[in-house]
Design a protein around this motif. Sequence first.
Motif, PDB file in Angstrom:
ATOM      1  N   GLU A  14     145.614  53.146  84.927  1.00 51.49           N
ATOM      2  CA  GLU A  14     146.004  53.602  86.257  1.00 51.49           C
ATOM      3  C   GLU A  14     145.365  52.783  87.375  1.00 51.49           C
ATOM      4  OE1 GLU A  14     148.194  56.746  87.013  1.00 51.49           O
ATOM      5  OE2 GLU A  14     148.791  55.497  85.315  1.00 51.49           O
ATOM      6  N   SER A  15     144.498  51.846  87.006  1.00 53.36           N
ATOM      7  CA  SER A  15     143.858  51.014  88.029  1.00 53.36           C
ATOM      8  C   SER A  15     144.825  50.017  88.651  1.00 53.36           C
ATOM      9  CB  SER A  15     142.666  50.259  87.434  1.00 53.36           C
ATOM     10  OG  SER A  15     143.089  49.202  86.582  1.00 53.36           O
ATOM     11  N   THR A  16     146.010  49.866  88.074  1.00 57.78           N
ATOM     12  CA  THR A  16     146.975  48.889  88.588  1.00 57.78           C
ATOM     13  C   THR A  16     147.851  49.435  89.719  1.00 57.78           C
ATOM     14  OG1 THR A  16     148.546  49.471  86.820  1.00 57.78           O
ATOM     15  CG2 THR A  16     147.062  47.631  86.406  1.00 57.78           C
ATOM     16  N   HIS A  17     147.635  50.684  90.129  1.00 53.58           N
ATOM     17  CA  HIS A  17     148.341  51.208  91.302  1.00 53.58           C
ATOM     18  C   HIS A  17     147.932  50.429  92.555  1.00 53.58           C
ATOM     19  CE1 HIS A  17     150.513  54.627  89.717  1.00 53.58           C
ATOM     20  NE2 HIS A  17     149.447  55.026  89.059  1.00 53.58           N
ATOM     21  N   PRO A  18     148.743  50.459  93.614  1.00 54.64           N
ATOM     22  CA  PRO A  18     148.409  49.720  94.841  1.00 54.64           C
ATOM     23  C   PRO A  18     147.035  50.048  95.411  1.00 54.64           C
ATOM     24  CG  PRO A  18     150.683  50.449  94.933  1.00 54.64           C
ATOM     25  CD  PRO A  18     150.087  51.070  93.699  1.00 54.64           C
ATOM     26  N   GLY A  77     137.946  42.621  78.418  1.00 52.21           N
ATOM     27  CA  GLY A  77     137.651  41.739  79.539  1.00 52.21           C
ATOM     28  C   GLY A  77     137.917  42.353  80.889  1.00 52.21           C
ATOM     29  N   LYS A  78     137.855  43.676  80.980  1.00 47.90           N
ATOM     30  CA  LYS A  78     138.158  44.350  82.238  1.00 47.90           C
ATOM     31  C   LYS A  78     137.166  45.480  82.469  1.00 47.90           C
ATOM     32  CE  LYS A  78     142.017  46.329  84.827  1.00 47.90           C
ATOM     33  NZ  LYS A  78     143.469  46.574  84.854  1.00 47.90           N
ATOM     34  N   LYS A  79     136.672  45.565  83.694  1.00 44.73           N
ATOM     35  CA  LYS A  79     135.737  46.629  84.053  1.00 44.73           C
ATOM     36  C   LYS A  79     136.500  47.905  84.399  1.00 44.73           C
ATOM     37  CE  LYS A  79     131.852  43.912  85.874  1.00 44.73           C
ATOM     38  NZ  LYS A  79     132.273  42.590  85.343  1.00 44.73           N
ATOM     39  N   ALA A  80     135.905  49.039  84.062  1.00 40.35           N
ATOM     40  CA  ALA A  80     136.493  50.342  84.381  1.00 40.35           C
ATOM     41  C   ALA A  80     135.426  51.237  85.006  1.00 40.35           C
ATOM     42  CB  ALA A  80     137.056  50.999  83.127  1.00 40.35           C
ATOM     43  N   GLY A  81     135.867  52.244  85.735  1.00 43.92           N
ATOM     44  CA  GLY A  81     134.946  53.205  86.322  1.00 43.92           C
ATOM     45  C   GLY A  81     134.359  54.149  85.289  1.00 43.92           C
ATOM     46  N   GLY A  82     133.346  54.907  85.705  1.00 39.40           N
ATOM     47  CA  GLY A  82     132.638  55.788  84.788  1.00 39.40           C
ATOM     48  C   GLY A  82     133.499  56.870  84.173  1.00 39.40           C
ATOM     49  N   GLY A 116     139.407  50.968  88.367  1.00 42.32           N
ATOM     50  CA  GLY A 116     138.724  49.756  87.951  1.00 42.32           C
ATOM     51  C   GLY A 116     137.240  49.816  88.242  1.00 42.32           C
ATOM     52  N   GLY A 117     136.480  48.962  87.565  1.00 41.75           N
ATOM     53  CA  GLY A 117     135.036  48.986  87.710  1.00 41.75           C
ATOM     54  C   GLY A 117     134.490  48.171  88.863  1.00 41.75           C
ATOM     55  N   GLU A 129     127.530  47.985  92.122  1.00 41.09           N
ATOM     56  CA  GLU A 129     126.167  48.340  92.533  1.00 41.09           C
ATOM     57  C   GLU A 129     125.599  49.498  91.723  1.00 41.09           C
ATOM     58  OE1 GLU A 129     128.756  48.154  94.544  1.00 41.09           O
ATOM     59  OE2 GLU A 129     128.380  46.600  96.043  1.00 41.09           O
ATOM     60  N   THR A 130     126.435  50.144  90.924  1.00 45.70           N
ATOM     61  CA  THR A 130     125.964  51.325  90.182  1.00 45.70           C
ATOM     62  C   THR A 130     126.162  51.143  88.674  1.00 45.70           C
ATOM     63  OG1 THR A 130     128.109  52.413  90.615  1.00 45.70           O
ATOM     64  CG2 THR A 130     126.290  52.898  92.121  1.00 45.70           C
ATOM     65  N   TYR A 131     127.344  51.421  88.156  1.00 46.82           N
ATOM     66  CA  TYR A 131     127.557  51.439  86.711  1.00 46.82           C
ATOM     67  C   TYR A 131     127.437  50.064  86.063  1.00 46.82           C
ATOM     68  CZ  TYR A 131     129.594  55.944  88.026  1.00 46.82           C
ATOM     69  OH  TYR A 131     129.820  57.186  88.549  1.00 46.82           O
ATOM     70  N   TYR A 132     127.487  48.998  86.861  1.00 50.15           N
ATOM     71  CA  TYR A 132     127.332  47.643  86.325  1.00 50.15           C
ATOM     72  C   TYR A 132     126.053  46.982  86.833  1.00 50.15           C
ATOM     73  CZ  TYR A 132     131.934  48.289  84.432  1.00 50.15           C
ATOM     74  OH  TYR A 132     132.998  48.780  83.703  1.00 50.15           O
ATOM     75  N   ASN A 133     125.148  47.796  87.317  1.00 46.61           N
ATOM     76  CA  ASN A 133     123.841  47.339  87.794  1.00 46.61           C
ATOM     77  C   ASN A 133     122.769  47.886  86.849  1.00 46.61           C
ATOM     78  OD1 ASN A 133     121.347  47.080  89.089  1.00 46.61           O
ATOM     79  ND2 ASN A 133     122.198  47.407  91.128  1.00 46.61           N
ATOM     80  N   PRO A 134     122.143  47.026  86.022  1.00 46.33           N
ATOM     81  CA  PRO A 134     121.162  47.509  85.035  1.00 46.33           C
ATOM     82  C   PRO A 134     120.031  48.335  85.643  1.00 46.33           C
ATOM     83  CG  PRO A 134     121.728  45.225  84.587  1.00 46.33           C
ATOM     84  CD  PRO A 134     122.361  45.565  85.907  1.00 46.33           C
TER      85      PRO A 134
END
Length: 368
Positions: free
Chosen positions: A64-68, A299-304, A336-337, A342-347
């Motif tokens: 669903e991240s491909t919506h406008p 190869g794609k980031k996603a949200g939590g 998308g991630g 700054e959060t879920y992809y920040n160690p």
Amino acid sequence: MKKLILALNAYPVLPAHSPGESMNDWLRKAIGTLSSDQRRSADTHMIKLDLPRLGGIDLYLKDESTHPTGSLKHRLARSLFLHAICSGKITQDTPIVEASSGSTAISEAYFARLLGLHFTAVMPRSTAPRKIEQIERLGGHCHFVDHGPAVYAEAENLARRCNGHYMDQFTHAEAATDWRGNNNIAESIFTQLALEPHPIPRAIVMSAGTGGTSATLGRYLRYQGHATRLVGVDPENSVFYDSYHHGDRNLTTEACSRIEGIGRPRVEASFLPEVIDEMRRVPDAASIATIHWLEARIGKKAGGSTGTNLWGALSLAREMRERGETGSIVTLMCDGGERYLETYYNPRWIAEQIGDTSLYARMLEDID
């Protein structure tokens, strides 16, 4: 509050209506604008994950991240605007106010700009910075509260003070969406699976924020007579799981979900436990481990929230494998991630806010 109301009148927006244009003319134009957006928005992709060790169990991720506007909430926002306009709640001069942790607000800001309406999102101060930037880029205004549960009353009060409409996604999500079909997300899933080896999935896994999507899915499954089970998943610091198992809609918590977009401190009106067949709790550390596992594979980031959904789906797949069952399972990539760098992809953020995710990362290795 006075400064905020003055700011509402200062935003540059598209002309809401032409001189001499009647309310009916504006309404017809608004409905046409929303319908045109729907026609321009192609259906979202269904990704089949390549997991040979599952042997006969097909796992699909509807992206669903491909919506406008980059998330599942694009569908909801359009439906909320249509519902409110056709119910006489929004006219050509109505300021729009929403309580949102981000994704719904981004989508509503997009539609408000299309219609030439002022938009304000009331959100926790901890909302991901990328979401705030997107809302403001679309001409919306962000109004912050320090304590997450305060968003409801603040949004309602602001709408009353500026003579606007409080969209209230948490109350109206289940009513605004046409759950019988009309190219909703449930109908889309089954259309896309029609030529797959297992076109009727054993389960659809969905987390709840408003509860509107799970309500749409559950109603559609019953309407079509499908044997598919709807499995709800809930993060930590949310009351949906406990409410489902104890039958108590009055539960509340002072904690805030660390998985943005899902989990709530109260049982929302759009959450319909009666259409959910099973409800599971997913540890936040498992959700975060899963989105990093997913990125390594597609190869794609996603949200939590995608991590919460996918962990639930993978857990079901493991159980099916242990029982020697075959079939398909569907879940959703909600957004998308890139909004969460700054959060879920920040160690450092993960270590401070979530903790050690290595246990769940090791558990995911069993799927590869």
